[in-house]
Design a protein around this motif. Structure first.
Motif, PDB file in Angstrom:
ATOM      1  N   HIS A 307       0.881  -1.128   0.119  1.00  0.00           N
ATOM      2  CA  HIS A 307       0.066   0.009   0.030  1.00  0.00           C
ATOM      3  C   HIS A 307       0.946   1.169   0.169  1.00  0.00           C
ATOM      4  O   HIS A 307       0.642   2.285  -0.545  1.00  0.00           O
ATOM      5  CB  HIS A 307      -0.840   0.057   1.241  1.00  0.00           C
ATOM      6  CG  HIS A 307      -1.893  -1.127   1.074  1.00  0.00           C
ATOM      7  ND1 HIS A 307      -3.300  -0.961   1.669  1.00  0.00           N
ATOM      8  CD2 HIS A 307      -2.057  -2.129   0.746  1.00  0.00           C
ATOM      9  CE1 HIS A 307      -4.032  -1.884   1.384  1.00  0.00           C
ATOM     10  NE2 HIS A 307      -3.063  -2.726   0.934  1.00  0.00           N
ATOM     11  N   HIS A 309       3.782   1.613  -1.205  1.00  0.00           N
ATOM     12  CA  HIS A 309       4.357   1.860  -2.352  1.00  0.00           C
ATOM     13  C   HIS A 309       3.443   2.378  -3.356  1.00  0.00           C
ATOM     14  O   HIS A 309       3.775   3.331  -4.188  1.00  0.00           O
ATOM     15  CB  HIS A 309       5.193   0.466  -2.931  1.00  0.00           C
ATOM     16  CG  HIS A 309       5.639   0.376  -3.877  1.00  0.00           C
ATOM     17  ND1 HIS A 309       6.535  -0.729  -4.606  1.00  0.00           N
ATOM     18  CD2 HIS A 309       6.305   1.370  -4.808  1.00  0.00           C
ATOM     19  CE1 HIS A 309       7.139  -0.187  -5.711  1.00  0.00           C
ATOM     20  NE2 HIS A 309       7.014   1.149  -5.918  1.00  0.00           N
ATOM     21  N   GLY A 310       2.255   1.817  -3.370  1.00  0.00           N
ATOM     22  CA  GLY A 310       1.339   2.327  -4.448  1.00  0.00           C
ATOM     23  C   GLY A 310       0.992   3.730  -3.896  1.00  0.00           C
ATOM     24  O   GLY A 310       0.914   4.579  -5.342  1.00  0.00           O
ATOM     25  N   LYS A 313       3.284   6.271  -5.159  1.00  0.00           N
ATOM     26  CA  LYS A 313       3.563   6.621  -6.542  1.00  0.00           C
ATOM     27  C   LYS A 313       2.346   7.289  -7.168  1.00  0.00           C
ATOM     28  O   LYS A 313       2.286   8.043  -7.755  1.00  0.00           O
ATOM     29  CB  LYS A 313       3.614   4.981  -7.163  1.00  0.00           C
ATOM     30  CG  LYS A 313       4.767   4.944  -8.090  1.00  0.00           C
ATOM     31  CD  LYS A 313       4.814   3.479  -8.656  1.00  0.00           C
ATOM     32  CE  LYS A 313       5.614   3.714  -9.848  1.00  0.00           C
ATOM     33  NZ  LYS A 313       5.858   2.522 -10.560  1.00  0.00           N
ATOM     34  N   GLU A 314       1.164   6.754  -6.522  1.00  0.00           N
ATOM     35  CA  GLU A 314      -0.012   7.246  -7.113  1.00  0.00           C
ATOM     36  C   GLU A 314      -0.911   7.597  -5.890  1.00  0.00           C
ATOM     37  O   GLU A 314      -1.537   6.154  -5.576  1.00  0.00           O
ATOM     38  CB  GLU A 314      -0.467   6.628  -8.365  1.00  0.00           C
ATOM     39  CG  GLU A 314      -2.054   6.965  -8.758  1.00  0.00           C
ATOM     40  CD  GLU A 314      -2.203   8.446  -9.074  1.00  0.00           C
ATOM     41  OE1 GLU A 314      -1.405   9.099  -9.676  1.00  0.00           O
ATOM     42  OE2 GLU A 314      -3.021   9.103  -8.293  1.00  0.00           O
ATOM     43  N   THR A 317      -4.261   5.062  -5.728  1.00  0.00           N
ATOM     44  CA  THR A 317      -4.359   3.625  -5.746  1.00  0.00           C
ATOM     45  C   THR A 317      -4.834   3.171  -4.491  1.00  0.00           C
ATOM     46  O   THR A 317      -5.611   2.033  -4.522  1.00  0.00           O
ATOM     47  CB  THR A 317      -2.805   2.836  -5.755  1.00  0.00           C
ATOM     48  OG1 THR A 317      -1.915   3.646  -4.835  1.00  0.00           O
ATOM     49  CG2 THR A 317      -2.269   3.226  -7.196  1.00  0.00           C
ATOM     50  N   TYR A 318      -4.642   3.785  -3.271  1.00  0.00           N
ATOM     51  CA  TYR A 318      -5.609   3.357  -1.965  1.00  0.00           C
ATOM     52  C   TYR A 318      -6.157   4.354  -1.321  1.00  0.00           C
ATOM     53  O   TYR A 318      -6.691   4.090  -0.166  1.00  0.00           O
ATOM     54  CB  TYR A 318      -4.331   2.631  -1.297  1.00  0.00           C
ATOM     55  CG  TYR A 318      -3.755   1.406  -1.727  1.00  0.00           C
ATOM     56  CD1 TYR A 318      -4.560   0.273  -1.428  1.00  0.00           C
ATOM     57  CD2 TYR A 318      -2.750   1.120  -2.308  1.00  0.00           C
ATOM     58  CE1 TYR A 318      -4.209  -1.168  -1.940  1.00  0.00           C
ATOM     59  CE2 TYR A 318      -1.890   0.070  -2.984  1.00  0.00           C
ATOM     60  CZ  TYR A 318      -2.861  -1.135  -2.673  1.00  0.00           C
ATOM     61  OH  TYR A 318      -2.228  -2.293  -3.406  1.00  0.00           O
TER      62      TYR A 318
END
Ligand code: KIV
Ligand code: ZN
Length: 546
Positions: A307, A309-310, A313-314, A317-318
């Motif tokens: 999570h 990492h996501g 990055k963006e 995403t979560y």
């Protein structure tokens, strides 16, 4: 095109009915002002007949809080309506809300004197509701009627009483699921059936009022909105009788984030949601559960590596909404044992550390070791971890021994090999230490003391045979939480000179022992290098001599 929807906040009335949630009048006024910042449309400020403080809260909010309409609750009794009407007198935008129970269960249990048969009792209830609405209209032209326990009320009777209330002049008609019994589809059907029974549905505003006994309050409210309700009654943090009411923050954000599903748009200043939640929590003493939707501490936190990492990055995403939009801090990467390298090195970079990739493996391992001992790793913990790492890296690159060398690069005079502390409720702490000396000898000593640190220091004193005086001891938490790291600073004196030892650990007794041994090693090193006149320790120049 979106229609408007009335956000009716009843934190100060139904919310305060939560067992143990009572608030003082000044607290209520403060919360009402925050609700005005939030831009709610109506504040139900209290139930004046029930107590002088309720009356005072309604009167003060009506006269002191600008923006929202101030509403007061009353049963259909004459005295209740007068009490509510009089409490509202100092306000300009006011609403009087009157209610009576309509389900058979309530009618049987509460209204013995209204008639012999259910039909007679229902007729008497309609008459009382109509009389109360007419009386309320003498105080304000904004009158709300609620059919208490509508969720379990006979549909035909509900349509009948709602029609009578509308004809009598009620401008808002509320359909409470008082016991939280309905499921979303059933509640939506109920609303649709009521609307269908009204000759002029646009002349009144239909309202939801859902309790959370089955955890469905928000879902039912949203189903009611889809069925045509144009007012939602709710409370901050969902507080209220028993399992509480529908939570304002959840309804508002569901209507906002899923605007594609609804044709209404709340005019709430959502960035005040979290501050308002915190204020209500402080006033009632009801903590907000960490995983509470929208306003909970964890609502925008990410701990798992995937999570983090996501999100880094963006964000989307979560996250389906942004933390700032609801008044929470943005990008809450929480570091703990599930965190991955991305989250860790991103935070270290934000803290100003440039960690060469060649050190990532070791630093990540140190982080995991720390995370295993602590539920959450805070920035202060990372700083300490990096400080420890940096010191060893320097030793390695200069070829100095890295096995716990003393301050001048010598082997330390004393090494704490073993420490055990036994604490019971009825005896002084029992401590044993084992100290290994630089000549290879080992000393084991036991001691007691008034507290564990005193006992540890006595045992160490016996084991080191090093004359000195303890002149200062300071312990402070350097990170948050019950499992915070403690930092200990110890000053010992020998002759004219003072030596300072430091240590940090999540176990403060261990940190105290390590700091003491550190100070004694510095003293011993100074004595061993007596020809020197000064050395630098912790950035401080210490002069010494024998
Ligand atoms: O739950 C309920 O029925 C109420 C009414 C007074 C509206 O709170
Ligand atoms: Zn209620």
């Amino acid at each position: 095109m979106s229609n408007s929807i009335t956000i009716f906040d009843t934190t100060l009335r139904d919310g305060e009915q939560a067992p143990g949630a009572s608030m003082t009048v000044p607290e209520k006024v403060r919360i009402a002002k925050k609700l005005a910042d939030l831009n709610v449309d109506v504040i139900e400020a209290g139930f004046p007949i029930s107590s002088p403080t309720q009356t005072a809260a309604v009167a003060r909010i009506a006269s002191e809080v600008d923006g929202p309409v101030t509403c007061a609750l009353a049963r259909t009794k004459e005295d209740d309506i007068d009490a509510a009407g009089e409490a509202l007198e100092g306000g300009t935008d006011t609403r009087l809300h009157t209610f009576i129970a309509t389900s058979d269960i309530h009618i049987e249990a509460k209204f013995d004197t209204l008639g012999d048969t259910m039909a007679e009792k229902r007729q008497a209830i309609i008459e009382r509701a109509v009389r109360a609405i007419e009386q309320a209209l003498t105080y304000t032209n904004d009158v709300e009627f609620s059919a208490e326990d509508a969720g379990r009320t006979d549909r035909g009777f509900l349509r009948e009483i709602v029609q009578a209330a509308a004809e009598a002049g009620a401008t808002t008609i509320n359909i409470p699921d008082t016991t939280g019994y309905c499921a979303p589809s059933g509640y939506a059907d109920l609303l649709a059936s009521v609307i269908d029974g009204l000759p002029a549905p646009d002349a009144v505003t239909l309202s939801t009022h859902c309790h959370d006994d089955l955890g469905l309050a928000t879902a039912n409210t949203l189903a009611g909105v889809r069925a045509g309700a144009r007012q939602v009654e709710c409370t901050i943090n969902g507080i209220g009788e028993r399992a509480g009411n529908a939570a304002l923050e959840e309804i508002v954000m569901a209507l906002t984030v899923r605007a594609d599903q609804f044709d209404v748009k709340p005019a709430i200043h959502t960035e005040y949601l979290t501050p308002t939640s915190q204020l209500v929590s402080a006033a009632t003493g009801f903590p907000v559960q960490p995983n509470k939707a929208i306003v909970g501490d964890n609502a925008f936190s990410h701990e798992a590596g995937i999570h983090q990492h996501g999100v880094l990055k963006e964000r989307t995403t979560y996250e389906i909404m942004s933390a700032e939009d609801v008044g929470q801090e943005a990008e809450q990467i929480r570091l703990g044992r599930h965190s991955g390298r991305h989250g860790l090195f991103n935070r270290l970079e934000a803290l100003g550390y440039e960690v060469p990739a060649s050190h990532h493996g070791e630093i990540y391992q140190r982080f995991l070791d720390l995370a295993d001992r602590k539920k959450e790793v805070f920035e202060e913990d990372l700083e300490q971890m990096m400080e420890d790492f940096g010191a060893e890296a320097v030793k390695a690159s200069t070829g100095l021994p890295d096995d716990g060398a003393g301050p001048n690069g010598d082997a330390p005079a004393y090494r704490l090999d073993h420490l055990s502390v036994q604490i019971t409720t009825d005896e002084d702490p029992q401590v044993s230490v084992r100290i290994q000396r630089d000549d290879g000898s080992v000393r084991e000593e036991n001691a007691t003391g008034e507290g564990p640190v005193e006992a540890v220091y006595r045992a160490i004193d016996h084991a080191v045979d090093q004359p000195h005086t303890l002149v200062d001891f300071a312990l402070q938490a350097i990170s948050e939480g019950a499992d915070a790291q403690g930092e200990v600073e110890v000053h010992v004196r020998y002759g004219e000179n003072e030596f300072v030892g430091h240590a940090r650990d999540t176990d403060v007794v261990r940190a105290s022992a390590d700091a003491y041994v550190d100070a004694l090693n510095r003293l011993a090193a100074a004595r061993a290098n007596a020809e020197s006149v000064e050395f630098v320790q912790n950035g401080i120049m210490h002069a010494y001599g024998e």
